[in-house]
Write an enzyme that holds these catalytic residues in place. Structure first.
Site, PDB file in Angstrom:
ATOM      1  N   ASP A 193     -13.914  75.217   9.281  1.00 40.63           N
ATOM      2  CA  ASP A 193     -13.911  74.893   8.015  1.00 40.63           C
ATOM      3  C   ASP A 193     -13.412  76.177   6.930  1.00 40.63           C
ATOM      4  O   ASP A 193     -13.997  77.368   7.133  1.00 40.63           O
ATOM      5  CB  ASP A 193     -15.318  74.437   7.499  1.00 40.63           C
ATOM      6  CG  ASP A 193     -15.034  74.038   6.108  1.00 40.63           C
ATOM      7  OD1 ASP A 193     -14.464  72.885   5.931  1.00 40.63           O
ATOM      8  OD2 ASP A 193     -15.852  74.305   5.346  1.00 40.63           O
ATOM      9  N   GLU A 258      -9.037  75.753   9.371  1.00 42.67           N
ATOM     10  CA  GLU A 258      -8.525  75.012   8.223  1.00 42.67           C
ATOM     11  C   GLU A 258      -7.920  75.918   6.934  1.00 42.67           C
ATOM     12  O   GLU A 258      -8.689  76.905   6.681  1.00 42.67           O
ATOM     13  CB  GLU A 258      -9.548  74.321   7.752  1.00 42.67           C
ATOM     14  CG  GLU A 258      -9.077  73.233   6.199  1.00 42.67           C
ATOM     15  CD  GLU A 258     -10.170  73.075   5.261  1.00 42.67           C
ATOM     16  OE1 GLU A 258     -10.197  72.170   4.539  1.00 42.67           O
ATOM     17  OE2 GLU A 258     -11.089  73.994   5.081  1.00 42.67           O
TER      18      GLU A 258
HETATM   19  C1  GLC Z   1     -13.281  72.102   3.762  1.00 41.64           C
HETATM   20  C2  GLC Z   1     -13.748  70.715   3.861  1.00 41.64           C
HETATM   21  C3  GLC Z   1     -14.152  69.977   2.860  1.00 41.64           C
HETATM   22  C4  GLC Z   1     -15.472  70.811   2.195  1.00 41.64           C
HETATM   23  C5  GLC Z   1     -14.999  72.241   2.047  1.00 41.64           C
HETATM   24  C6  GLC Z   1     -16.320  73.132   1.690  1.00 41.64           C
HETATM   25  O1  GLC Z   1     -12.309  71.997   2.592  1.00 41.64           O
HETATM   26  O2  GLC Z   1     -12.587  69.986   4.454  1.00 41.64           O
HETATM   27  O3  GLC Z   1     -14.379  68.636   2.714  1.00 41.64           O
HETATM   28  O4  GLC Z   1     -15.872  70.326   0.944  1.00 41.64           O
HETATM   29  O5  GLC Z   1     -14.337  72.839   3.090  1.00 41.64           O
HETATM   30  O6  GLC Z   1     -16.850  73.156   2.752  1.00 41.64           O
END
Ligand code: GLC
Length: 528
Positions: A193, A258
């Site tokens: 993440d 991500e």
């Molecule tokens: C990422 C997740 C999102 C979350 C953020 C903070 O972007 O996909 O849903 O709010 O991280 O953890």
């Protein structure tokens, strides 16, 4: 790869919230039975113990399962059941931050000299103001003053999500322990993440102003260029080192990071790892106009000139963005899926895409996502794409026996699994067919991608080649009938797949006719 947002997938105990036993109940839907979708892996969004300020992305205990999801025994059972059906499982690694209720943070904030003080990013303010101009992705300053010690802590997201300090060796050791814990439980991979947020500029230099920012309708986050608050490859060294060691230590796991990057940025980042077990999400179709020119540009930039051991992937939706069928249209979304499954790399499906689920309008008093509250007026938050999975046409769409945590979409009587499983022309049946083909077909999985210039601006075509087997893949993005020219052939190509069940397909040695929103996989003669 099928993404499950567990609170919205299936509620097994009638509390209106999805849970892990609910996923176990639905495993047959995923794979292993005649009516299954046929997917090979699931990514399950956070189910860890959490106060749910950010629906599980604020973690209070990295190695426990929240009681609302059913506790650890159900996680163990889930892994066992998935593996029985040869479905791999990937889980979230939310290492950038913890919940402010995590015991590490409680200790860290308790005094300036607490042994865990340096586990988070603490700084003095400057003349009664935050240490610098960095802003949080979710609005406002990225710094929160803690009156107990009169210092500010960094939070790239909500103030309830303090950032861990990845420059601290003890943090990395603790987080390696978290990874080892879940690998021992049998997980096959991690979704990292907020990949670019782990490490910030050491000198805390101010982020420059974005001169192209226009206040009207633009995310306030875009008012600055996040040069220093968001990590580049150089400053991310502690994370890079951590990931390389993780891949080395666990030879059977894969990692997906991500990060919202253009194809060149993705290449640069993936080149650092040069591993076919490491990939960065390719979100480039999200926020892109439905246009063959735009799509082809992305595909070519992404797949050609890529670094060694490049593992590609294609994503159209997730729990943070509007549903694909809402963004680009329902007919378009089916072609988008056809594209996704005929290109090389890992196709990611966000739960419900396979039945054509759309965004749900959420009444103001039912909003749950804090982002909708913070950014009220210009961003509706992420609830519309997170509503309950539509299983059948019974009340609450077969998701629960109780009023669900978010409302079910009004279209559930027509758009639901049960109905679509019995309709050969449904979106579900289409997904099932294309997944079955992909699972069985070496060319679609491993063939090389060869770009082709189509003779129509509404058609996107390319070849896939493996050895001397050649596939010509072509799809119509538009609403008119198109005649696509084929590479020179001496006989009619064989139709391997069609997005519709049309039997009157016009295909000759030279031309393929495409109806609106239609796509084909044709087998060509080997090249001389
Ligand atoms: C990422 C997740 C999102 C979350 C953020 C903070 O972007 O996909 O849903 O709010 O991280 O953890």
């Amino acid at each position: 790869m099928y993404q499950i947002y567990p609170i919205s997938f299936r509620d097994s105990n009638g509390d209106g919230k999805g849970d892990l036993p609910g996923i176990i109940e639905k495993i047959d839907y995923l794979n292993g039975s005649e009516h299954s979708l046929g997917i090979n892996a699931v990514w399950i969004c956070p189910f860890y113990r959490s106060p749910m300020a950010d629906f599980g992305y604020d973690i209070e205990d990295f190695t426990d399962v929240d009681p609302i999801f059913g506790g650890m025994p159900n996680f163990e059972k889930l892994v066992e059941e998935l593996h029985k059906r040869k479905i791999k499982i990937i889980i979230d690694f939310v290492g950038n931050h913890t919940s402010d209720r995590h015991k590490w943070f409680t200790e860290s904030r308790s005094s300036l000299d607490n042994p865990k003080r340096d586990w988070y990013v603490w700084r003095d303010g400057v003349n009664g103001r935050p240490p610098n101009n960095w802003v949080s992705v979710f609005g406002g300053s990225a710094w929160e003053l803690d009156t107990n010690t009169n210092q500010y802590y960094l939070h790239s997201f909500l103030k309830e999500q303090p950032d861990l300090n990845w420059r601290n060796e003890e943090v990395r050791v603790a987080m390696s322990g978290v990874v080892d814990f879940w690998v021992k439980k049998g997980v096959d991979g991690l979704r990292i993440d907020a990949f670019l947020h782990f490490v910030e500029d050491k000198l805390l230099r101010e982020d420059p102003i974005n001169v192209f920012y226009s206040k009207k309708g633009d995310d306030p986050y875009n008012a600055l260029l996040h040069m220093h608050s968001v990590g580049d490859i150089r400053q991310s060294e502690p994370l890079t080192d951590f990931i390389i060691k993780t891949l080395d230590r666990h030879k059977d796991i894969a990692i997906v990071g991500e990060a919202y990057l253009d194809p060149k940025g993705i290449h640069k980042l993936q080149a650092v790892y040069s591993s076919d077990r490491f990939t960065i999400f390719n979100f480039n179709f999200i926020n892109r106009k439905w246009s063959t020119v735009e799509y082809k540009k992305i595909i070519d930039e992404y797949l050609l000139n890529s670094p060694p051991n490049f593992l590609p992937n294609f994503v159209f939706g997730n729990h943070d963005v509007d549903r694909v069928a809402t963004r680009i249209g329902e007919a378009e979304a089916r072609i988008a899926a056809f594209l996704q499954f005929t290109l090389p790399g890992i196709p990611f499906i966000y739960y419900g895409e396979e039945i054509g689920m759309t965004n749900t309008k959420i009444p103001h008093d039912a909003l749950k996502d804090i982002v909708a509250k913070i950014f009220s007026g210009y961003h509706g938050g992420r609830d519309p794409e997170r509503t309950p999975m539509q299983w059948d046409d019974t009340p609450y769409a077969g998701f629960s026996t109780h009023k669900p945590w978010l409302p079910v979409n009004d279209n559930y009587k027509a758009v639901n699994v049960k109905h679509e499983q019995n309709d050969a022309e449904s979106t579900f049946s289409f997904y099932k067919r294309i997944i079955a083909l992909r699972n069985a077909d070496e060319v679609l999985r491993h063939g090389e991608y060869i770009p082709i210039s189509s003779n129509s601006s509404n058609v996107l075509s390319f070849e896939r080649r493996l050895g001397d087997v050649r596939y010509f893949i072509s799809m119509n993005f538009g609403t008119g009938i198109e005649q696509e020219l084929l590479p020179t052939q001496t006989k009619k190509p064989q139709i391997i797949f069609s997005t519709t069940s049309r039997f009157s397909t016009v295909v000759s040695e030279q031309v393929l006719e495409l109806l609106p929103f239609e796509g084909y996989v044709l087998k060509l003669e080997p090249e001389e």
